[in-house]
Design a protein around this motif. Sequence first.
Motif, PDB file in Angstrom:
ATOM      1  N   GLY A   1       0.829  -1.206   0.000  1.00 33.72           N
ATOM      2  CA  GLY A   1       0.000   0.000   0.000  1.00 33.72           C
ATOM      3  C   GLY A   1       0.856   1.245   0.000  1.00 33.72           C
ATOM      4  O   GLY A   1       1.947   1.250   0.575  1.00 33.72           O
ATOM      5  N   PRO A   2       0.371   2.326  -0.604  1.00 31.61           N
ATOM      6  CA  PRO A   2       1.155   3.566  -0.661  1.00 31.61           C
ATOM      7  C   PRO A   2       1.419   4.148   0.731  1.00 31.61           C
ATOM      8  O   PRO A   2       2.440   4.789   0.947  1.00 31.61           O
ATOM      9  CB  PRO A   2       0.308   4.509  -1.510  1.00 31.61           C
ATOM     10  CG  PRO A   2      -1.062   3.940  -1.500  1.00 31.61           C
ATOM     11  CD  PRO A   2      -0.928   2.468  -1.255  1.00 31.61           C
ATOM     12  N   ASP A   3       0.521   3.894   1.673  1.00 32.63           N
ATOM     13  CA  ASP A   3       0.682   4.440   3.020  1.00 32.63           C
ATOM     14  C   ASP A   3       1.129   3.386   4.023  1.00 32.63           C
ATOM     15  O   ASP A   3       2.004   3.630   4.841  1.00 32.63           O
ATOM     16  CB  ASP A   3      -0.635   5.075   3.497  1.00 32.63           C
ATOM     17  CG  ASP A   3      -1.055   6.233   2.611  1.00 32.63           C
ATOM     18  OD1 ASP A   3      -0.167   6.965   2.130  1.00 32.63           O
ATOM     19  OD2 ASP A   3      -2.267   6.386   2.378  1.00 32.63           O
ATOM     20  N   GLU A   4       0.524   2.187   3.941  1.00 32.95           N
ATOM     21  CA  GLU A   4       0.798   1.172   4.958  1.00 32.95           C
ATOM     22  C   GLU A   4       1.972   0.268   4.644  1.00 32.95           C
ATOM     23  O   GLU A   4       2.448  -0.462   5.502  1.00 32.95           O
ATOM     24  CB  GLU A   4      -0.446   0.321   5.209  1.00 32.95           C
ATOM     25  CG  GLU A   4      -0.788  -0.619   4.076  1.00 32.95           C
ATOM     26  CD  GLU A   4      -2.011  -1.476   4.355  1.00 32.95           C
ATOM     27  OE1 GLU A   4      -2.441  -1.579   5.513  1.00 32.95           O
ATOM     28  OE2 GLU A   4      -2.523  -2.060   3.393  1.00 32.95           O
ATOM     29  N   GLY A   5       2.439   0.256   3.398  1.00 34.02           N
ATOM     30  CA  GLY A   5       3.542  -0.634   3.033  1.00 34.02           C
ATOM     31  C   GLY A   5       3.036  -2.050   2.795  1.00 34.02           C
ATOM     32  O   GLY A   5       1.924  -2.252   2.307  1.00 34.02           O
TER      33      GLY A   5
ATOM     34  N   HIS B   1       1.477  -5.666   3.233  1.00 34.31           N
ATOM     35  CA  HIS B   1       0.396  -6.272   4.010  1.00 34.31           C
ATOM     36  C   HIS B   1       0.100  -7.664   3.452  1.00 34.31           C
ATOM     37  O   HIS B   1      -0.063  -7.836   2.238  1.00 34.31           O
ATOM     38  CB  HIS B   1      -0.879  -5.429   3.946  1.00 34.31           C
ATOM     39  CG  HIS B   1      -2.002  -6.055   4.714  1.00 34.31           C
ATOM     40  ND1 HIS B   1      -2.129  -5.899   6.073  1.00 34.31           N
ATOM     41  CD2 HIS B   1      -3.010  -6.868   4.325  1.00 34.31           C
ATOM     42  CE1 HIS B   1      -3.193  -6.597   6.483  1.00 34.31           C
ATOM     43  NE2 HIS B   1      -3.732  -7.194   5.440  1.00 34.31           N
TER      44      HIS B   1
ATOM     45  N   ARG C   1      -7.203  -3.440  -1.068  1.00 41.25           N
ATOM     46  CA  ARG C   1      -5.734  -3.481  -1.052  1.00 41.25           C
ATOM     47  C   ARG C   1      -5.174  -3.738  -2.449  1.00 41.25           C
ATOM     48  O   ARG C   1      -4.143  -3.190  -2.821  1.00 41.25           O
ATOM     49  CB  ARG C   1      -5.254  -4.538  -0.073  1.00 41.25           C
ATOM     50  CG  ARG C   1      -5.358  -4.099   1.367  1.00 41.25           C
ATOM     51  CD  ARG C   1      -4.641  -5.050   2.307  1.00 41.25           C
ATOM     52  NE  ARG C   1      -4.467  -4.453   3.608  1.00 41.25           N
ATOM     53  CZ  ARG C   1      -5.391  -4.432   4.565  1.00 41.25           C
ATOM     54  NH1 ARG C   1      -6.557  -4.989   4.343  1.00 41.25           N
ATOM     55  NH2 ARG C   1      -5.148  -3.877   5.724  1.00 41.25           N
TER      56      ARG C   1
ATOM     57  N   LYS D   1      -5.130  -0.578  -4.483  1.00 44.83           N
ATOM     58  CA  LYS D   1      -4.104   0.385  -4.082  1.00 44.83           C
ATOM     59  C   LYS D   1      -2.691  -0.191  -4.171  1.00 44.83           C
ATOM     60  O   LYS D   1      -1.732   0.512  -3.870  1.00 44.83           O
ATOM     61  CB  LYS D   1      -4.367   0.843  -2.648  1.00 44.83           C
ATOM     62  CG  LYS D   1      -5.663   1.610  -2.488  1.00 44.83           C
ATOM     63  CD  LYS D   1      -5.912   1.919  -1.036  1.00 44.83           C
ATOM     64  CE  LYS D   1      -7.296   2.532  -0.860  1.00 44.83           C
ATOM     65  NZ  LYS D   1      -7.667   2.622   0.559  1.00 44.83           N
TER      66      LYS D   1
ATOM     67  N   THR E   1       0.799  -0.899  -4.992  1.00 44.09           N
ATOM     68  CA  THR E   1       1.775  -0.186  -5.817  1.00 44.09           C
ATOM     69  C   THR E   1       2.609  -1.142  -6.677  1.00 44.09           C
ATOM     70  O   THR E   1       3.298  -0.691  -7.589  1.00 44.09           O
ATOM     71  CB  THR E   1       2.716   0.682  -4.955  1.00 44.09           C
ATOM     72  OG1 THR E   1       3.430  -0.167  -4.038  1.00 44.09           O
ATOM     73  CG2 THR E   1       1.921   1.732  -4.183  1.00 44.09           C
TER      74      THR E   1
END
Length: 151
Positions: free
Chosen positions: A52-56, A58, A82, A85, A87
């Motif tokens: 994820g762009p924010d959470e890294g 997962h 997920r 989003k 990346t």
Amino acid sequence: MMKIKTNVNLVVALAVFWIALICGAGAANNPVPGWEPNAFRDQSTLQIMTIGPDEGEHWSRLWLAVIDGQLYVRLGDRAFGRIQKNTASPYVKVKVGDKEFDKVRLEAAPEMTDKVAAAMADKYWMDILIRHESHPMTARLVAEPTPSPAK
């Protein structure tokens, strides 16, 4: 007697040739060592890693179904979010059994929705409840070879 022995040798040689050809074709169809969807059939879950762009990174645990030698998953709302989003799209990392695959393409497979749902219902007794939840995506997982490190 000599002619029969020659014919038998020819038949044996042809049989060996065809077996080698068939085995070679099977190996060519599977360029990723260990990626054998039929061998995963008895696994109850697999894990996919999205970034994820924010959470890294997962890891999501998903049920799996193998149909006609292909590996499928059904994504619920959170896993689908997920994926949207991710990346690293269209790739995810996959853990199944004791194997890990770094480059697995997640392909939407809407034409398989009903077949995958039926396979899930047959495999998982909890599907009697889960099938009523939202599943915005049915996906096929296809492993791709990772490039060898440069020497």
